[in-house]
Design a protein around this motif. Structure first.
Motif, short mmCIF file in Angstrom:
data_model
loop_
_atom_site.label_atom_id
_atom_site.label_comp_id
_atom_site.label_asym_id
_atom_site.label_seq_id
_atom_site.Cartn_x
_atom_site.Cartn_y
_atom_site.Cartn_z
N ALA A 123 0.83 -1.21 0.00
CA ALA A 123 0.00 0.00 0.00
C ALA A 123 0.86 1.26 0.00
O ALA A 123 0.60 2.21 -0.75
CB ALA A 123 -0.94 -0.01 1.21
N SER A 124 1.89 1.27 0.84
CA SER A 124 2.74 2.46 0.91
C SER A 124 3.53 2.67 -0.38
O SER A 124 3.73 3.81 -0.82
CB SER A 124 3.70 2.36 2.10
OG SER A 124 2.99 2.45 3.32
N SER A 127 1.35 4.43 -2.79
CA SER A 127 1.19 5.85 -2.49
C SER A 127 2.44 6.65 -2.82
O SER A 127 2.36 7.79 -3.29
CB SER A 127 0.83 6.03 -1.01
OG SER A 127 -0.45 5.51 -0.74
N VAL A 180 -3.95 9.72 -1.08
CA VAL A 180 -4.60 8.48 -0.68
C VAL A 180 -6.07 8.48 -1.11
O VAL A 180 -6.63 7.43 -1.44
CB VAL A 180 -4.46 8.27 0.84
CG1 VAL A 180 -5.25 7.06 1.30
CG2 VAL A 180 -2.99 8.11 1.21
N ARG A 181 -6.71 9.65 -1.10
CA ARG A 181 -8.10 9.71 -1.57
C ARG A 181 -8.17 9.53 -3.09
O ARG A 181 -8.96 8.74 -3.60
CB ARG A 181 -8.74 11.06 -1.22
CG ARG A 181 -10.22 11.16 -1.68
CD ARG A 181 -10.69 12.60 -1.82
NE ARG A 181 -10.07 13.29 -2.95
CZ ARG A 181 -10.55 13.24 -4.20
NH1 ARG A 181 -11.62 12.51 -4.49
NH2 ARG A 181 -9.94 13.90 -5.17
N PRO A 184 -6.49 5.59 -3.96
CA PRO A 184 -6.43 4.66 -2.83
C PRO A 184 -5.72 3.37 -3.23
O PRO A 184 -6.09 2.74 -4.22
CB PRO A 184 -7.91 4.41 -2.49
CG PRO A 184 -8.66 4.76 -3.74
CD PRO A 184 -7.88 5.84 -4.40
N PRO A 185 -4.70 2.96 -2.49
CA PRO A 185 -3.87 1.81 -2.90
C PRO A 185 -4.67 0.52 -3.05
O PRO A 185 -4.54 -0.18 -4.05
CB PRO A 185 -2.84 1.70 -1.78
CG PRO A 185 -2.80 3.04 -1.14
CD PRO A 185 -4.18 3.59 -1.25
N SER A 219 -14.18 7.06 -3.02
CA SER A 219 -13.33 8.25 -2.93
C SER A 219 -13.74 9.34 -3.90
O SER A 219 -13.29 10.49 -3.78
CB SER A 219 -11.87 7.86 -3.19
OG SER A 219 -11.38 7.00 -2.18
N ALA A 250 -10.17 4.78 2.44
CA ALA A 250 -8.90 4.15 2.09
C ALA A 250 -8.31 3.34 3.24
O ALA A 250 -7.62 2.34 3.03
CB ALA A 250 -7.90 5.21 1.64
N GLN A 261 -2.79 3.24 10.00
CA GLN A 261 -3.12 4.48 9.31
C GLN A 261 -2.15 5.61 9.65
O GLN A 261 -1.64 6.29 8.77
CB GLN A 261 -4.55 4.91 9.65
CG GLN A 261 -4.94 6.26 9.06
CD GLN A 261 -6.39 6.63 9.37
OE1 GLN A 261 -7.13 5.85 9.94
NE2 GLN A 261 -6.79 7.83 8.99
N LEU A 265 0.47 7.45 7.00
CA LEU A 265 0.40 8.87 6.66
C LEU A 265 1.68 9.61 7.07
O LEU A 265 2.18 10.46 6.34
CB LEU A 265 -0.82 9.50 7.30
CG LEU A 265 -2.17 9.09 6.69
CD1 LEU A 265 -3.33 9.64 7.50
CD2 LEU A 265 -2.28 9.56 5.23
N THR A 297 -2.01 -3.82 -5.63
CA THR A 297 -2.42 -2.44 -5.40
C THR A 297 -2.25 -1.68 -6.71
O THR A 297 -1.69 -2.20 -7.68
CB THR A 297 -1.55 -1.80 -4.30
OG1 THR A 297 -0.17 -2.00 -4.63
CG2 THR A 297 -1.84 -2.43 -2.94
#
Length: 321
Positions: A123-124, A127, A180-181, A184-185, A219, A250, A261, A265, A297
């Motif tokens: 996920a990261s 992003s 992220v919005r 979203p991953p 989103s 997300a 979360q 972030l 993702t």
């Protein structure tokens, strides 16, 4: 991806992973990722089998990390990574109750670590790719981020950014939230209906059904001009993250909201601040490069190819501190 894996490994298991183990882990994680997208054919030579064996090796390694951390925490040493803080608390609870807490064996902790690393990695990484892509295509946003960061931190200081400094970067935080919005991953989050659920007046989801709600589509619902990449929507004046909270999924919502979360972030804000301050970058644009592909993702079709050059007079020397 390699940079992100190195970061997450350091945060979660620190020095318990040797250089050799990190390299092996990287190879096995690539096998896991590849096998995840292939047919589940559990035969020698197939990607699924390679992924399965890779997971077994990673779990064995992480179980060893858990055991080593427990030894250090039992000796009263200071925690230096996330697993140490877990173990420190488990050692305390065990000492008070005379019995270890449930689900706290080395093997179980190793499994939890794998879940965290897996979630943090894919996920990261998604992003990080999108933030570079979007900052390149929105120079006004990039300029504002650089102006904000330069008021708070300088690479010439040779001092690491602090949590307090990250909290001061309100606009950069808004950029991270908007990335992220906007991309979203994890676009789909499977659920199982544990009971009949009336979705609308005319349709009830039967108990036992497998659902795939679209985090991606949510989103783009509710938010003003949702198709625009606009970090200002998360400003104190507009507060669209509050007004349209039910659409910002997300990280999930309610009791099952992603426990990582805040880490995700903070990681993204720190990356943005460091990246735009230390480097100039230019996207190598090709036809369709911004199209979305699933790996699993989402990422840009071209993998976000950029040309990099040093922006600051010299890179910071953090070894001075």
């Amino acid at each position: 991806r390699d940079l992100n894996l190195e970061t997450s490994q350091t945060v979660f298991v620190g020095t318990y992973l040797s250089s050799e183990a990190r390299e092996r882990f990287k190879v096995d994680y690539d096998l896991f990722n590849t096998g995840l997208m292939k047919l589940p054919c559990d035969l020698p030579g197939f990607a699924f089998r390679k992924a399965k064996l890779g997971i077994e090796r990673m779990l064995k390694t992480l179980t060893h990390c858990a055991a080593e951390s427990k030894k250090r925490m039992l000796q009263g040493e200071d925690p230096s990574c996330l697993i140490d803080f877990w173990m420190q608390e488990m050692v305390r609870v065990t000492a008070e109750s005379k019995t270890p807490p449930p689900h706290s064996t080395d093997e179980e902790i190793g499994n939890y670590l794998f879940d965290f690393l897996s979630a943090a990695q894919d996920a990261s990484t998604s992003s990080l790719l999108w933030v570079v892509t979007l900052l390149d295509s929105h120079p006004d946003v990039l300029r504002k981020v650089r102006e904000e960061v330069s008021r708070i931190w300088s690479p010439e200081s040779d001092v690491l950014m602090t949590a307090e400094q990250l909290r001061e970067m309100k606009y950069t935080q808004a950029v991270a939230l908007e990335v992220v919005r906007y991309r979203p991953p994890a676009t789909l989050v499977p659920h199982i209906a544990v009971e009949d659920f009336p979705l609308t007046e005319w349709y009830t989801i039967p108990k036992g059904s497998i659902l795939f709600p679209s985090v991606y589509e949510s989103s783009f619902q509710g938010f003003r001009e949702a198709d625009r990449f606009e970090p200002e929507r998360f400003s104190e004046e507009r507060q669209e993250d509050v007004i349209f909270k039910r659409n910002y999924l997300a990280f999930g919502a309610g009791p099952h909201q992603c426990v990582g979360q805040r880490y995700a972030l903070n990681h993204l804000v720190l990356f943005i601040a460091m990246f735009v301050t230390l480097l100039d970058f230019k996207r190598h644009r090709t036809d369709g490069c911004d199209e979305i592909i699933y790996t699993p993702t989402i990422s840009p079709k071209d993998g976000c190819m950029v040309f990099l050059s040093r922006r600051c007079p010299r890179y910071p020397n953090f070894t001075l501190n």
